[in-house]
Design a protein around this motif. Structure first.
Motif, PDB file in Angstrom:
ATOM      1  N   SER A 145      -4.547  -3.185  -4.573  1.00  0.00           N
ATOM      2  CA  SER A 145      -4.349  -3.021  -3.141  1.00  0.00           C
ATOM      3  C   SER A 145      -4.328  -1.535  -2.764  1.00  0.00           C
ATOM      4  CB  SER A 145      -3.028  -3.665  -2.721  1.00  0.00           C
ATOM      5  OG  SER A 145      -2.671  -3.287  -1.400  1.00  0.00           O
ATOM      6  N   PRO A 146      -4.826  -1.189  -1.584  1.00  0.00           N
ATOM      7  CA  PRO A 146      -4.690   0.192  -1.118  1.00  0.00           C
ATOM      8  C   PRO A 146      -3.248   0.673  -1.075  1.00  0.00           C
ATOM      9  CG  PRO A 146      -6.265  -0.987   0.244  1.00  0.00           C
ATOM     10  CD  PRO A 146      -5.633  -2.014  -0.652  1.00  0.00           C
ATOM     11  N   LEU A 147      -2.298  -0.258  -1.032  1.00  0.00           N
ATOM     12  CA  LEU A 147      -0.882   0.110  -0.997  1.00  0.00           C
ATOM     13  C   LEU A 147      -0.357   0.591  -2.344  1.00  0.00           C
ATOM     14  CD1 LEU A 147       0.433  -2.877   1.173  1.00  0.00           C
ATOM     15  CD2 LEU A 147       0.218  -0.481   1.907  1.00  0.00           C
ATOM     16  N   ASP A 148      -1.094   0.351  -3.414  1.00  0.00           N
ATOM     17  CA  ASP A 148      -0.650   0.791  -4.749  1.00  0.00           C
ATOM     18  C   ASP A 148      -0.498   2.312  -4.768  1.00  0.00           C
ATOM     19  OD1 ASP A 148      -0.481  -0.148  -7.800  1.00  0.00           O
ATOM     20  OD2 ASP A 148      -1.549   1.768  -7.701  1.00  0.00           O
ATOM     21  N   ARG A 149       0.592   2.802  -5.335  1.00  0.00           N
ATOM     22  CA  ARG A 149       0.894   4.225  -5.301  1.00  0.00           C
ATOM     23  C   ARG A 149       0.669   4.922  -6.639  1.00  0.00           C
ATOM     24  NH1 ARG A 149       3.123   5.802  -0.705  1.00  0.00           N
ATOM     25  NH2 ARG A 149       3.938   7.701  -1.659  1.00  0.00           N
ATOM     26  N   THR A 150      -0.042   4.310  -7.552  1.00  0.00           N
ATOM     27  CA  THR A 150      -0.361   4.962  -8.816  1.00  0.00           C
ATOM     28  C   THR A 150      -1.278   6.154  -8.549  1.00  0.00           C
ATOM     29  OG1 THR A 150      -0.199   2.845  -9.979  1.00  0.00           O
ATOM     30  CG2 THR A 150      -1.348   4.642 -11.114  1.00  0.00           C
ATOM     31  N   ARG A 151      -0.952   7.305  -9.126  1.00  0.00           N
ATOM     32  CA  ARG A 151      -1.719   8.533  -8.921  1.00  0.00           C
ATOM     33  C   ARG A 151      -2.119   9.112 -10.289  1.00  0.00           C
ATOM     34  NH1 ARG A 151      -1.988   6.328  -4.826  1.00  0.00           N
ATOM     35  NH2 ARG A 151      -0.950   6.826  -2.839  1.00  0.00           N
ATOM     36  N   PRO A 152      -3.302   8.757 -10.788  1.00  0.00           N
ATOM     37  CA  PRO A 152      -3.719   9.203 -12.123  1.00  0.00           C
ATOM     38  C   PRO A 152      -3.753  10.724 -12.285  1.00  0.00           C
ATOM     39  CG  PRO A 152      -5.131   7.420 -11.346  1.00  0.00           C
ATOM     40  CD  PRO A 152      -4.271   7.820 -10.193  1.00  0.00           C
ATOM     41  N   LEU A 153      -4.027  11.480 -11.218  1.00  0.00           N
ATOM     42  CA  LEU A 153      -4.084  12.941 -11.308  1.00  0.00           C
ATOM     43  C   LEU A 153      -2.726  13.590 -11.075  1.00  0.00           C
ATOM     44  CD1 LEU A 153      -7.387  13.606  -9.282  1.00  0.00           C
ATOM     45  CD2 LEU A 153      -7.110  13.393 -11.758  1.00  0.00           C
ATOM     46  N   GLY A 154      -1.707  12.789 -10.785  1.00  0.00           N
ATOM     47  CA  GLY A 154      -0.383  13.316 -10.494  1.00  0.00           C
ATOM     48  C   GLY A 154      -0.109  13.340  -9.001  1.00  0.00           C
ATOM     49  N   LEU A 155       1.167  13.279  -8.640  1.00  0.00           N
ATOM     50  CA  LEU A 155       1.555  13.231  -7.236  1.00  0.00           C
ATOM     51  C   LEU A 155       1.154  14.489  -6.480  1.00  0.00           C
ATOM     52  CD1 LEU A 155       5.134  11.649  -7.529  1.00  0.00           C
ATOM     53  CD2 LEU A 155       2.988  10.516  -6.886  1.00  0.00           C
ATOM     54  N   GLU A 156       1.099  15.625  -7.183  1.00  0.00           N
ATOM     55  CA  GLU A 156       0.779  16.872  -6.492  1.00  0.00           C
ATOM     56  C   GLU A 156      -0.661  16.916  -5.962  1.00  0.00           C
ATOM     57  OE1 GLU A 156      -0.283  17.374 -10.798  1.00  0.00           O
ATOM     58  OE2 GLU A 156       1.405  16.529  -9.656  1.00  0.00           O
ATOM     59  N   ARG A 157      -1.519  16.047  -6.472  1.00  0.00           N
ATOM     60  CA  ARG A 157      -2.910  16.017  -6.011  1.00  0.00           C
ATOM     61  C   ARG A 157      -3.112  15.048  -4.839  1.00  0.00           C
ATOM     62  NH1 ARG A 157      -6.924  17.874  -9.208  1.00  0.00           N
ATOM     63  NH2 ARG A 157      -8.105  17.589  -7.274  1.00  0.00           N
ATOM     64  N   GLY A 158      -2.031  14.548  -4.285  1.00  0.00           N
ATOM     65  CA  GLY A 158      -2.133  13.695  -3.108  1.00  0.00           C
ATOM     66  C   GLY A 158      -2.657  12.320  -3.444  1.00  0.00           C
ATOM     67  N   GLY A 159      -2.932  11.537  -2.427  1.00  0.00           N
ATOM     68  CA  GLY A 159      -3.401  10.164  -2.608  1.00  0.00           C
ATOM     69  C   GLY A 159      -3.283   9.411  -1.298  1.00  0.00           C
ATOM     70  N   GLY A 160      -3.545   8.110  -1.354  1.00  0.00           N
ATOM     71  CA  GLY A 160      -3.521   7.315  -0.144  1.00  0.00           C
ATOM     72  C   GLY A 160      -4.591   7.757   0.841  1.00  0.00           C
ATOM     73  N   ILE A 161      -5.746   8.172   0.323  1.00  0.00           N
ATOM     74  CA  ILE A 161      -6.861   8.596   1.177  1.00  0.00           C
ATOM     75  C   ILE A 161      -7.687   7.361   1.513  1.00  0.00           C
ATOM     76  CG2 ILE A 161      -8.830  10.136   1.393  1.00  0.00           C
ATOM     77  CD1 ILE A 161      -6.190  11.601   1.116  1.00  0.00           C
ATOM     78  N   TRP A 162      -7.730   7.015   2.764  1.00  0.00           N
ATOM     79  CA  TRP A 162      -8.373   5.779   3.204  1.00  0.00           C
ATOM     80  C   TRP A 162      -9.413   6.059   4.286  1.00  0.00           C
ATOM     81  CZ3 TRP A 162      -3.134   2.878   4.505  1.00  0.00           C
ATOM     82  CH2 TRP A 162      -2.460   2.590   3.304  1.00  0.00           C
ATOM     83  N   ILE A 163     -10.270   5.073   4.511  1.00  0.00           N
ATOM     84  CA  ILE A 163     -11.010   4.938   5.766  1.00  0.00           C
ATOM     85  C   ILE A 163     -10.169   3.990   6.614  1.00  0.00           C
ATOM     86  CG2 ILE A 163     -13.199   4.326   6.846  1.00  0.00           C
ATOM     87  CD1 ILE A 163     -14.441   4.355   3.999  1.00  0.00           C
ATOM     88  N   HIS A 164      -9.815   4.386   7.813  1.00  0.00           N
ATOM     89  CA  HIS A 164      -8.961   3.514   8.626  1.00  0.00           C
ATOM     90  C   HIS A 164      -9.327   3.624  10.099  1.00  0.00           C
ATOM     91  CE1 HIS A 164      -6.465   6.852  10.099  1.00  0.00           C
ATOM     92  NE2 HIS A 164      -6.251   7.262   8.849  1.00  0.00           N
ATOM     93  N   VAL A 165      -8.589   2.900  10.922  1.00  0.00           N
ATOM     94  CA  VAL A 165      -8.851   2.853  12.362  1.00  0.00           C
ATOM     95  C   VAL A 165      -8.507   4.202  12.995  1.00  0.00           C
ATOM     96  CG1 VAL A 165      -8.218   1.753  14.545  1.00  0.00           C
ATOM     97  CG2 VAL A 165      -8.435   0.365  12.455  1.00  0.00           C
ATOM     98  N   ASP A 166      -9.416   4.702  13.805  1.00  0.00           N
ATOM     99  CA  ASP A 166      -9.208   5.992  14.460  1.00  0.00           C
ATOM    100  C   ASP A 166      -8.133   5.882  15.538  1.00  0.00           C
ATOM    101  OD1 ASP A 166     -10.493   8.809  14.745  1.00  0.00           O
ATOM    102  OD2 ASP A 166     -10.311   8.073  16.810  1.00  0.00           O
ATOM    103  N   HIS A 167      -7.255   6.890  15.590  1.00  0.00           N
ATOM    104  CA  HIS A 167      -6.187   6.895  16.605  1.00  0.00           C
ATOM    105  C   HIS A 167      -6.420   7.982  17.635  1.00  0.00           C
ATOM    106  CE1 HIS A 167      -4.636  10.246  14.181  1.00  0.00           C
ATOM    107  NE2 HIS A 167      -4.634   9.435  13.132  1.00  0.00           N
ATOM    108  N   GLY A 168      -7.627   8.558  17.646  1.00  0.00           N
ATOM    109  CA  GLY A 168      -7.952   9.533  18.673  1.00  0.00           C
ATOM    110  C   GLY A 168      -7.642  10.965  18.307  1.00  0.00           C
ATOM    111  N   GLY A 169      -7.384  11.220  17.027  1.00  0.00           N
ATOM    112  CA  GLY A 169      -7.082  12.581  16.601  1.00  0.00           C
ATOM    113  C   GLY A 169      -7.297  12.743  15.117  1.00  0.00           C
ATOM    114  N   PRO A 170      -7.116  13.962  14.592  1.00  0.00           N
ATOM    115  CA  PRO A 170      -7.320  14.210  13.165  1.00  0.00           C
ATOM    116  C   PRO A 170      -6.297  13.498  12.300  1.00  0.00           C
ATOM    117  CG  PRO A 170      -6.363  16.135  14.245  1.00  0.00           C
ATOM    118  CD  PRO A 170      -6.723  15.179  15.330  1.00  0.00           C
ATOM    119  N   THR A 171      -6.599  13.437  11.009  1.00  0.00           N
ATOM    120  CA  THR A 171      -5.758  12.711  10.061  1.00  0.00           C
ATOM    121  C   THR A 171      -5.060  13.672   9.098  1.00  0.00           C
ATOM    122  OG1 THR A 171      -7.436  12.491   8.329  1.00  0.00           O
ATOM    123  CG2 THR A 171      -7.519  10.891  10.136  1.00  0.00           C
ATOM    124  N   GLN A 172      -4.240  13.092   8.235  1.00  0.00           N
ATOM    125  CA  GLN A 172      -3.601  13.861   7.167  1.00  0.00           C
ATOM    126  C   GLN A 172      -4.592  14.203   6.051  1.00  0.00           C
ATOM    127  OE1 GLN A 172      -0.230  14.738   6.922  1.00  0.00           O
ATOM    128  NE2 GLN A 172       0.384  13.803   8.857  1.00  0.00           N
TER     129      GLN A 172
END
Length: 271
Positions: free
Chosen positions: A209-236
């Motif tokens: 699932s996209p909700l899985d929080r496993t980060r093979p490169l480590g937490l410092e390299r971020g994660g949870g990068i998705w294609i998602h519904v636009d809210h009218g502004g930039p993303t994280q």
């Protein structure tokens, strides 16, 4: 005593042999040799002197025989340079291309391409659509909190959302944890942004699932990068497109076609 005269046929035979020796046995031209080194022409490199067009040796229609045109190479994806194209896996037959305006810009254009087989040319399927990316643009080395989207080529294998499956071909995880609230960078509401998502396989495990929080490169390299519904502004750091485009994308991405996302600013993707 008189010398007997030769029959005319005996005199004609040597003359015919001489003519054939000079002109060849066929009135058809010899095969034209193509230059090599260009697409469809071999890999030995171009010849120093291109072979001129030949003329037929005889016959009422004798004339110049045109050199055949080289076989065209399969169509490439507009805007992608050789380095970027080389990163697309050979087995991938769908590519969702997200092209940012500039390296530090947060607006993009997105389009879906497909091809038949590994050697087939790429053809546009959908788009281009307006899109957003990370607030500060793009990066080749994403880290948590940098507000930039990770440029590169990533596989797409898993989807989900707060709303019921709209007909996705990828495995779809409907879950209330996709709910989100609060405001974006310009005060726009974030509610509904995760109604539909496709996980980008940057620093995550495929097949969950996209909700899985496993980060093979480590937490410092971020994660949870998705294609998602636009809210009218930039993303994280995600990529976002309008809600109806998300539904269209979910119905189009086919796991049998090994889809990937190709993402980055125009200059970077053009290399």
């Amino acid at each position: 005593m008189s010398v007997p005269r030769r029959p005319p046929a005996l005199l004609a035979a040597p003359l015919l042999a001489l003519v054939l020796l000079l002109t060849g046995c066929s009135s058809e031209p010899a095969p034209v040799k193509l230059p090599v080194g260009a697409p469809g022409q071999g890999a030995a490199g171009p010849e120093s002197d291109a072979a001129p067009a030949r003329r037929a040796s005889s016959g009422p229609d004798a004339g110049t025989v045109p050199t055949p045109s080289p076989t065209p190479s399969p169509a490439a994806i507009p805007g992608l340079g050789p380095e970027t194209l080389a990163k697309i896996p050979a087995e991938a037959r769908q590519a969702f291309v997200v092209t940012g305006e500039e390296a530090d810009a947060n607006r993009s254009r997105a389009a879906l391409y497909s091809r038949e087989g590994r050697a087939g040319g790429w053809k546009p399927v959908a788009g281009p659509w307006d899109a957003h990316n990370g607030m500060k643009g793009w990066t080749d080395h994403h880290v948590a909190g940098d507000l930039r989207s990770p440029a590169g080529v990533y596989t797409l294998t898993d989807a989900g959302g707060r709303l019921p499956d709209p007909g996705a071909l990828l495995p779809y995880d409907e879950h209330p944890r996709f709910a989100v609230d609060g405001e974006g960078f310009f005060g726009e509401p974030l509610e509904g942004s995760f109604d539909y998502v496709v996980a980008i396989n940057y620093n995550r495990t495929e097949g969950v699932s996209p909700l899985d929080r496993t980060r093979p490169l480590g937490l410092e390299r971020g994660g949870g990068i998705w294609i998602h519904v636009d809210h009218g502004g930039p993303t994280q750091g995600c990529v976002s497109v309008p809600e109806h485009r998300m539904r269209e994308l979910l119905r189009a991405l086919d796991p049998a076609m090994k889809p990937v996302i190709v993402m980055g600013d125009a200059e970077r993707l053009g290399r």
